[in-house]
Design a protein around this motif. Structure first.
Motif, mmCIF file in Angstrom:
data_model
loop_
_atom_site.group_PDB
_atom_site.id
_atom_site.type_symbol
_atom_site.label_atom_id
_atom_site.label_comp_id
_atom_site.label_asym_id
_atom_site.label_seq_id
_atom_site.Cartn_x
_atom_site.Cartn_y
_atom_site.Cartn_z
ATOM 1 N N GLY A 60 -8.692 -17.859 -28.770
ATOM 2 C CA GLY A 60 -9.492 -16.928 -27.447
ATOM 3 C C GLY A 60 -10.683 -16.275 -28.348
ATOM 4 O O GLY A 60 -11.744 -15.936 -27.990
ATOM 5 N N TYR A 61 -10.508 -15.665 -29.633
ATOM 6 C CA TYR A 61 -11.510 -14.785 -30.186
ATOM 7 C C TYR A 61 -12.412 -15.743 -30.685
ATOM 8 O O TYR A 61 -13.618 -15.521 -30.700
ATOM 9 N N TYR A 62 -12.068 -16.822 -31.363
ATOM 10 C CA TYR A 62 -13.086 -17.859 -31.901
ATOM 11 C C TYR A 62 -13.760 -18.632 -30.629
ATOM 12 O O TYR A 62 -15.003 -18.729 -30.896
ATOM 13 N N VAL A 63 -13.204 -18.956 -29.827
ATOM 14 C CA VAL A 63 -14.077 -19.388 -28.571
ATOM 15 C C VAL A 63 -15.044 -18.229 -28.124
ATOM 16 O O VAL A 63 -16.113 -18.822 -27.719
ATOM 17 N N LEU A 65 -16.373 -16.007 -29.754
ATOM 18 C CA LEU A 65 -17.378 -15.818 -30.552
ATOM 19 C C LEU A 65 -18.264 -16.727 -30.387
ATOM 20 O O LEU A 65 -19.634 -16.970 -30.342
ATOM 21 N N ASP A 66 -17.745 -18.221 -30.538
ATOM 22 C CA ASP A 66 -18.529 -19.194 -30.457
ATOM 23 C C ASP A 66 -19.376 -19.579 -29.180
ATOM 24 O O ASP A 66 -20.571 -20.147 -29.367
ATOM 25 N N LYS A 67 -18.803 -19.218 -28.160
ATOM 26 C CA LYS A 67 -19.557 -19.504 -26.718
ATOM 27 C C LYS A 67 -20.504 -18.357 -26.278
ATOM 28 O O LYS A 67 -21.013 -18.292 -25.310
ATOM 29 N N GLY A 68 -20.375 -17.593 -27.152
ATOM 30 C CA GLY A 68 -21.641 -16.100 -26.934
ATOM 31 C C GLY A 68 -20.823 -15.080 -26.089
ATOM 32 O O GLY A 68 -21.506 -14.249 -25.348
ATOM 33 N N ILE A 69 -19.546 -15.059 -25.916
ATOM 34 C CA ILE A 69 -19.162 -14.358 -24.812
ATOM 35 C C ILE A 69 -19.041 -13.055 -25.353
ATOM 36 O O ILE A 69 -19.380 -11.915 -24.473
ATOM 37 N N TYR A 70 -18.927 -12.738 -26.547
ATOM 38 C CA TYR A 70 -18.947 -11.296 -27.122
ATOM 39 C C TYR A 70 -20.327 -10.907 -27.129
ATOM 40 O O TYR A 70 -20.365 -9.590 -26.720
ATOM 41 N N ALA A 71 -21.309 -11.623 -27.447
ATOM 42 C CA ALA A 71 -22.701 -11.165 -27.340
ATOM 43 C C ALA A 71 -22.957 -10.737 -25.690
ATOM 44 O O ALA A 71 -23.868 -9.893 -25.330
ATOM 45 N N ARG A 72 -22.499 -11.654 -24.769
ATOM 46 C CA ARG A 72 -22.653 -11.343 -23.409
ATOM 47 C C ARG A 72 -22.148 -10.048 -23.064
ATOM 48 O O ARG A 72 -22.735 -9.360 -22.255
ATOM 49 N N VAL A 248 -12.311 -6.053 -25.278
ATOM 50 C CA VAL A 248 -10.900 -6.487 -24.802
ATOM 51 C C VAL A 248 -11.474 -7.561 -23.615
ATOM 52 O O VAL A 248 -10.880 -8.783 -23.522
ATOM 53 N N ALA A 249 -12.338 -6.992 -22.650
ATOM 54 C CA ALA A 249 -12.770 -7.821 -21.658
ATOM 55 C C ALA A 249 -13.159 -9.438 -22.089
ATOM 56 O O ALA A 249 -13.104 -10.444 -21.533
ATOM 57 N N ALA A 250 -14.079 -9.044 -23.263
ATOM 58 C CA ALA A 250 -14.550 -10.621 -23.952
ATOM 59 C C ALA A 250 -13.504 -11.389 -24.519
ATOM 60 O O ALA A 250 -13.442 -12.681 -24.457
ATOM 61 N N SER A 251 -12.562 -10.837 -25.168
ATOM 62 C CA SER A 251 -11.439 -11.534 -25.612
ATOM 63 C C SER A 251 -10.505 -12.120 -24.577
ATOM 64 O O SER A 251 -10.355 -13.472 -24.835
ATOM 65 N N LEU A 252 -10.208 -11.579 -23.670
ATOM 66 C CA LEU A 252 -9.450 -12.216 -22.634
ATOM 67 C C LEU A 252 -10.260 -13.270 -21.891
ATOM 68 O O LEU A 252 -9.612 -14.339 -21.454
ATOM 69 N N GLU A 253 -11.693 -12.979 -21.871
ATOM 70 C CA GLU A 253 -12.407 -13.988 -21.251
ATOM 71 C C GLU A 253 -12.385 -15.137 -22.224
ATOM 72 O O GLU A 253 -12.500 -16.372 -21.722
ATOM 73 N N VAL A 300 3.031 -12.550 -16.507
ATOM 74 C CA VAL A 300 2.137 -11.644 -16.501
ATOM 75 C C VAL A 300 1.996 -11.288 -15.054
ATOM 76 O O VAL A 300 1.784 -12.223 -14.095
ATOM 77 N N PRO A 301 1.759 -10.206 -14.498
ATOM 78 C CA PRO A 301 1.763 -9.628 -13.248
ATOM 79 C C PRO A 301 0.251 -10.116 -12.707
ATOM 80 O O PRO A 301 -0.640 -10.165 -13.360
ATOM 81 N N GLN A 302 0.528 -11.025 -11.695
ATOM 82 C CA GLN A 302 -0.778 -11.429 -11.033
ATOM 83 C C GLN A 302 -1.659 -12.356 -11.621
ATOM 84 O O GLN A 302 -2.822 -12.486 -11.438
ATOM 85 N N GLY A 303 -0.884 -13.082 -12.679
ATOM 86 C CA GLY A 303 -1.852 -13.892 -13.335
ATOM 87 C C GLY A 303 -2.890 -13.198 -14.495
ATOM 88 O O GLY A 303 -3.634 -13.987 -15.048
ATOM 89 N N LEU A 304 -2.547 -12.089 -14.695
ATOM 90 C CA LEU A 304 -3.702 -11.099 -15.228
ATOM 91 C C LEU A 304 -3.255 -10.982 -16.784
ATOM 92 O O LEU A 304 -2.290 -9.751 -16.634
ATOM 93 N N PRO A 305 -3.376 -11.586 -17.966
ATOM 94 C CA PRO A 305 -2.797 -11.323 -19.112
ATOM 95 C C PRO A 305 -3.347 -10.043 -19.753
ATOM 96 O O PRO A 305 -4.432 -9.698 -19.220
ATOM 97 N N GLY A 306 -2.944 -9.473 -20.748
ATOM 98 C CA GLY A 306 -3.409 -8.319 -21.481
ATOM 99 C C GLY A 306 -2.700 -6.849 -21.596
ATOM 100 O O GLY A 306 -3.185 -5.958 -22.095
ATOM 101 N N GLN A 307 -1.835 -6.846 -20.623
ATOM 102 C CA GLN A 307 -1.171 -5.750 -20.545
ATOM 103 C C GLN A 307 0.161 -5.567 -21.281
ATOM 104 O O GLN A 307 1.002 -6.462 -21.455
ATOM 105 N N LEU A 308 0.243 -4.396 -21.854
ATOM 106 C CA LEU A 308 1.617 -3.923 -22.680
ATOM 107 C C LEU A 308 2.515 -3.447 -21.527
ATOM 108 O O LEU A 308 2.387 -2.418 -21.100
ATOM 109 N N LYS A 309 3.757 -3.995 -21.309
ATOM 110 C CA LYS A 309 4.588 -3.768 -20.249
ATOM 111 C C LYS A 309 5.279 -2.581 -20.963
ATOM 112 O O LYS A 309 5.921 -2.433 -21.904
#
Length: 342
Positions: A60-63, A65-72, A248-253, A300-309
């Motif tokens: 997820g992190y390399y994608v 970076l490579d797809k310009g998501i972090y830059a966006r 966080v938003a860019a990494s999850l994307e 994951v609740p409602q298909g949304l990852p990233g939350q520490l339960k």
């Protein structure tokens, strides 16, 4: 009406042209200079250290970076070198990385030792670690491990298996384990530490049949220890909560994109592996990426990852404190940075 000869019309217009040209030149010289790529100049610089060398575990992190998501998302990200000899926890603690990927057990131990780090997102939702024996060893239960030679990774990666053995009151002969499973394959140890998405598949590729192996997945033995999460220091979060939110938003994307485009993701991961001079096996990376999807999207609740339960966090905290591996742990809101980063 006087009609001027052509040559005279041109001659009469020159002063106006000269004035307009002078005005344009003044405007150009007076305006701020925006070089090509000025958009990049306003990006916030940030750095991330993964737990290990490039592989699909961090797709997820390399994608992103490579797809310009972090830059966006306004971030000029640098992914720092990781792997043997590198500690993301220590690098984060020393302020040499803005963000790091750590296991929850590692983060709790560092926090208990006084390092003010916080969880920004929980990526892997359950433990994928296991101890593996060959059925020919006669080891069928955790109690059967008593006195046996068990391969243990160094540092904080040994916390989960030690917590398991403490829980069952089992004493073993710990043997340092490198990043390969060669010692186990050659019969040098009775059990090896392994990850479901990595070493287990390496064993199968090495020719071992699943029916030959006795697996002890920690999550099936009451050790629900979430693993990879995104961490930063409290002061980093307080200084720039918008950067933490954007990261966080860019990494999850990036992770969502990776799961939606697996073939392209494997191309990207393997490219970074080759740049890091890490041997790349596409079949193995495909297995790892698929297991990442299983682990990240697990319950994951409602298909949304990233939350520490909260129940997972407090369960791990209580277990580590009961076994003496940590002295204390903060309340959930403080540890999750929830009031600041979200």
């Amino acid at each position: 009406m006087t009609i001027l000869p052509h040559s005279q019309r041109n001659h009469t217009g020159w002063p106006w042209l000269r004035q307009i040209s002078a005005l344009l030149l003044f405007v150009l010289c007076s305006a701020p200079w925006f070089p090509a790529g000025a958009a990049e100049a306003v990006l916030k610089k940030a750095s991330l250290m993964p737990l290990w060398s490039p592989q699909a575990q961090f797709a997820g992190y390399y994608v992103a970076l490579d797809k310009g998501i972090y830059a966006r998302h306004g971030i000029d990200l640098k992914i720092l070198k990781a792997g043997p000899g590198y500690s993301p926890a220590q690098t984060l603690q020393e302020g040499k990385a803005d963000f790091a990927v750590l296991w929850l057990t590692t983060a709790l131990q560092r926090r208990s030792a006084g390092v003010k780090l916080v969880n920004l997102a929980q990526i892997i939702q359950r433990s994928s670690m296991m101890l593996i024996a060959k059925k020919s060893s006669g080891i069928k239960t955790v109690k059967d491990m008593s006195g046996r030679k068990v391969g243990m990774w160094g540092g904080e990666l040994s916390i989960p298996p030690r917590a398991l053995l403490d829980r069952y009151g089992v004493k073993v002969r710990e043997v340092p384990q490198s990043h390969t499973i060669n010692l186990f394959l050659r019969g040098g140890i009775d059990l090896t530490s392994a990850m479901w998405y990595n070493e287990y598949h390496v064993m199968l590729n090495a020719g071992l049949d699943p029916d030959e192996l006795q697996l002890f997945p920690l999550h099936e033995l009451g050790m629900q220890y979430p693993e990879d999460g995104i961490y930063t220091l409290e002061k980093t979060l307080h200084n720039d909560p918008a950067l933490a939110r954007a990261f966080v938003a860019a990494s999850l994307e990036g992770w969502r994109y990776a799961f939606a485009h697996p073939d392209e993701t494997l191309d990207i991961v393997i490219k970074y592996m080759r740049e890091a001079q890490v041997p790349a096996n596409r079949v193995h990376q495909k297995w790892m990426l698929e297991r990442m999807q299983d682990l990240i999207m697990y319950d994951v609740p409602q298909g949304l990852p990233g939350q520490l339960k909260q129940q997972d966090y407090e369960g791990v905290g209580r277990a580590l404190r009961a076994t003496g591996l940590i002295r204390s742990y903060p309340d959930y809101a403080t540890f999750s940075g929830r009031s600041n980063a979200r």
